[in-house]
Design a protein around this motif. Structure first.
Motif, PDB file in Angstrom:
ATOM      1  N   MET A   1       0.933  -1.143   0.115  1.00 50.95           N
ATOM      2  CA  MET A   1      -0.139   0.017   0.141  1.00 50.95           C
ATOM      3  C   MET A   1       0.862   1.323   0.057  1.00 50.95           C
ATOM      4  N   ARG A   2       0.572   1.971  -0.962  1.00 46.98           N
ATOM      5  CA  ARG A   2       1.621   3.226  -0.944  1.00 46.98           C
ATOM      6  C   ARG A   2       1.076   4.424  -0.058  1.00 46.98           C
ATOM      7  N   ASN A   3       1.685   5.041   0.758  1.00 45.72           N
ATOM      8  CA  ASN A   3       1.162   6.332   1.737  1.00 45.72           C
ATOM      9  C   ASN A   3       1.499   7.558   0.859  1.00 45.72           C
ATOM     10  N   PHE A   4       0.782   8.499   0.500  1.00 41.95           N
ATOM     11  CA  PHE A   4       1.133   9.588   0.049  1.00 41.95           C
ATOM     12  C   PHE A   4       0.590  10.615   0.956  1.00 41.95           C
ATOM     13  N   GLU A   5       1.220  11.984   0.818  1.00 45.70           N
ATOM     14  CA  GLU A   5       0.992  12.991   1.915  1.00 45.70           C
ATOM     15  C   GLU A   5       0.340  14.100   0.978  1.00 45.70           C
ATOM     16  N   ARG A   6      -0.680  14.738   1.515  1.00 37.05           N
ATOM     17  CA  ARG A   6      -1.030  15.917   0.764  1.00 37.05           C
ATOM     18  C   ARG A   6      -1.508  16.837   1.853  1.00 37.05           C
ATOM     19  N   SER A   7      -0.985  17.928   1.628  1.00 34.76           N
ATOM     20  CA  SER A   7      -1.377  19.095   2.517  1.00 34.76           C
ATOM     21  C   SER A   7      -1.374  18.463   4.046  1.00 34.76           C
ATOM     22  N   GLY A   8      -0.175  17.937   4.328  1.00 36.93           N
ATOM     23  CA  GLY A   8       0.214  17.488   5.877  1.00 36.93           C
ATOM     24  C   GLY A   8      -0.841  16.162   6.138  1.00 36.93           C
ATOM     25  N   THR A   9      -1.760  15.769   5.437  1.00 37.99           N
ATOM     26  CA  THR A   9      -2.328  14.549   5.660  1.00 37.99           C
ATOM     27  C   THR A   9      -1.972  13.276   4.932  1.00 37.99           C
ATOM     28  N   GLU A  10      -2.288  12.060   5.662  1.00 36.53           N
ATOM     29  CA  GLU A  10      -1.672  10.820   4.850  1.00 36.53           C
ATOM     30  C   GLU A  10      -2.785  10.606   4.019  1.00 36.53           C
ATOM     31  N   MET A  11      -2.501   9.802   3.169  1.00 39.55           N
ATOM     32  CA  MET A  11      -3.658   9.491   1.750  1.00 39.55           C
ATOM     33  C   MET A  11      -3.277   8.098   1.504  1.00 39.55           C
TER      34      MET A  11
ATOM     35  N   GLY B   1       7.210  -9.374 -10.173  1.00 46.96           N
ATOM     36  CA  GLY B   1       7.109  -8.057 -10.009  1.00 46.96           C
ATOM     37  C   GLY B   1       6.248  -7.381  -9.235  1.00 46.96           C
ATOM     38  N   LEU B   2       5.447  -8.312  -8.662  1.00 49.56           N
ATOM     39  CA  LEU B   2       4.244  -7.784  -7.608  1.00 49.56           C
ATOM     40  C   LEU B   2       4.727  -8.006  -6.034  1.00 49.56           C
ATOM     41  N   HIS B   3       4.795  -6.906  -5.185  1.00 50.87           N
ATOM     42  CA  HIS B   3       5.085  -6.886  -3.860  1.00 50.87           C
ATOM     43  C   HIS B   3       3.850  -7.362  -3.137  1.00 50.87           C
ATOM     44  N   VAL B   4       3.886  -8.646  -2.364  1.00 49.25           N
ATOM     45  CA  VAL B   4       2.595  -8.943  -1.566  1.00 49.25           C
ATOM     46  C   VAL B   4       3.078  -8.977  -0.218  1.00 49.25           C
ATOM     47  N   ILE B   5       2.032  -8.338   0.718  1.00 57.78           N
ATOM     48  CA  ILE B   5       2.268  -8.351   2.181  1.00 57.78           C
ATOM     49  C   ILE B   5       0.956  -9.130   2.596  1.00 57.78           C
ATOM     50  N   LYS B   6       1.372 -10.125   3.422  1.00 61.60           N
ATOM     51  CA  LYS B   6       0.412 -10.734   4.382  1.00 61.60           C
ATOM     52  C   LYS B   6       0.465 -10.061   5.574  1.00 61.60           C
ATOM     53  N   PRO B   7      -1.008  -9.692   6.040  1.00 65.49           N
ATOM     54  CA  PRO B   7      -1.079  -9.068   7.170  1.00 65.49           C
ATOM     55  C   PRO B   7      -0.711  -9.957   8.496  1.00 65.49           C
ATOM     56  N   PRO B   8      -0.490  -9.394   9.629  1.00 73.15           N
ATOM     57  CA  PRO B   8       0.040 -10.172  10.663  1.00 73.15           C
ATOM     58  C   PRO B   8      -0.951 -11.093  11.347  1.00 73.15           C
ATOM     59  N   TYR B   9      -2.540 -10.639  11.213  1.00 74.39           N
ATOM     60  CA  TYR B   9      -3.404 -11.248  11.874  1.00 74.39           C
ATOM     61  C   TYR B   9      -3.690 -12.553  11.146  1.00 74.39           C
ATOM     62  N   ARG B  10      -3.011 -12.824   9.929  1.00 76.57           N
ATOM     63  CA  ARG B  10      -3.410 -14.264   9.217  1.00 76.57           C
ATOM     64  C   ARG B  10      -2.684 -15.281   9.436  1.00 76.57           C
TER      65      ARG B  10
ATOM     66  N   SER C   1       2.004  -2.314  -3.270  1.00 74.41           N
ATOM     67  CA  SER C   1       1.856  -3.588  -2.559  1.00 74.41           C
ATOM     68  C   SER C   1       0.556  -3.854  -2.581  1.00 74.41           C
ATOM     69  N   VAL C   2       0.187  -5.158  -2.653  1.00 74.30           N
ATOM     70  CA  VAL C   2      -1.031  -5.886  -2.400  1.00 74.30           C
ATOM     71  C   VAL C   2      -1.068  -6.354  -1.076  1.00 74.30           C
ATOM     72  N   VAL C   3      -1.744  -6.237  -0.261  1.00 75.02           N
ATOM     73  CA  VAL C   3      -1.947  -6.541   1.233  1.00 75.02           C
ATOM     74  C   VAL C   3      -2.989  -7.509   1.120  1.00 75.02           C
ATOM     75  N   THR C   4      -2.858  -8.795   1.453  1.00 76.97           N
ATOM     76  CA  THR C   4      -3.908 -10.050   1.435  1.00 76.97           C
ATOM     77  C   THR C   4      -3.528 -11.150   2.066  1.00 76.97           C
ATOM     78  N   GLY C   5      -4.626 -11.669   2.649  1.00 75.55           N
ATOM     79  CA  GLY C   5      -4.451 -12.937   3.481  1.00 75.55           C
ATOM     80  C   GLY C   5      -4.284 -13.821   2.538  1.00 75.55           C
ATOM     81  N   ASN C   6      -4.537 -13.718   1.237  1.00 76.27           N
ATOM     82  CA  ASN C   6      -4.764 -14.648   0.234  1.00 76.27           C
ATOM     83  C   ASN C   6      -3.579 -14.795  -0.748  1.00 76.27           C
ATOM     84  N   ILE C   7      -2.313 -15.095  -0.378  1.00 73.63           N
ATOM     85  CA  ILE C   7      -1.092 -14.986  -1.044  1.00 73.63           C
ATOM     86  C   ILE C   7      -0.961 -15.950  -2.007  1.00 73.63           C
TER      87      ILE C   7
END
Length: 98
Positions: free
Chosen positions: A1-11, A89-98, A75-81
Motif C-alpha cells: 500500500m503506498r502512502n501519500f502525503e497531501r497538505s500534511g495529511t496521509e492518503m 514484479g508484484l510486492h505482496v504483504i501478508k497481514p500479521p493477523y492471518r 503493494s498488495v496486502v492480502t491474506g490470500n497470497i
C-alpha cells in the motif's frame, strides 16, 4: 500500500475492484472516498491484466488488482497470497493477523 502525503495529511490508495467489493452503503462510500484515491483501469492496466491472467492462470479480479499494483508501484496486502505471490514484479504483504 503506498502512502501519500497531501497538505500534511496521509492518503492511501485502494483499487476500484476492491472498492466495488466492499461498498455496502452510502456512509461507507463517503468514508472511502474521503480516505482513499480511486484508481481507474486504463489501457496499460488492462493489457497487463490480460497478460497476468494468461501467464499465471488467475482470475480476472485478482489479475486486475495485481496489474494495478504493478503499474502504480504499490503493494498488495492480502491474506490470500496463493494467487498473488506467483506474479513476478508484484510486492505482496501478508497481514500479521492471518
Amino acid at each position: 500500500m503506498r502512502n501519500f502525503e497531501r497538505s500534511g495529511t496521509e492518503m492511501y490508495l485502494i483499487d476500484t475492484d476492491v472498492l466495488i467489493d466492499v461498498l455496502r452503503g452510502m456512509k461507507l462510500l463517503r468514508f472511502l472516498r474521503r480516505h482513499f484515491q480511486i484508481l481507474l483501469i486504463d489501457e496499460e492496466i488492462g493489457i497487463l491484466s490480460g497478460e497476468i491472467r494468461r501467464d499465471y492462470n488467475i482470475g480476472l479480479g485478482d489479475a486486475i488488482i495485481a496489474a494495478t499494483a504493478i503499474v502504480h508501484g504499490l503493494s498488495v496486502v492480502t491474506g490470500n497470497i496463493r494467487h498473488f505471490s506467483k506474479v513476478e514484479g508484484l510486492h505482496v504483504i501478508k497481514p500479521p493477523y492471518r
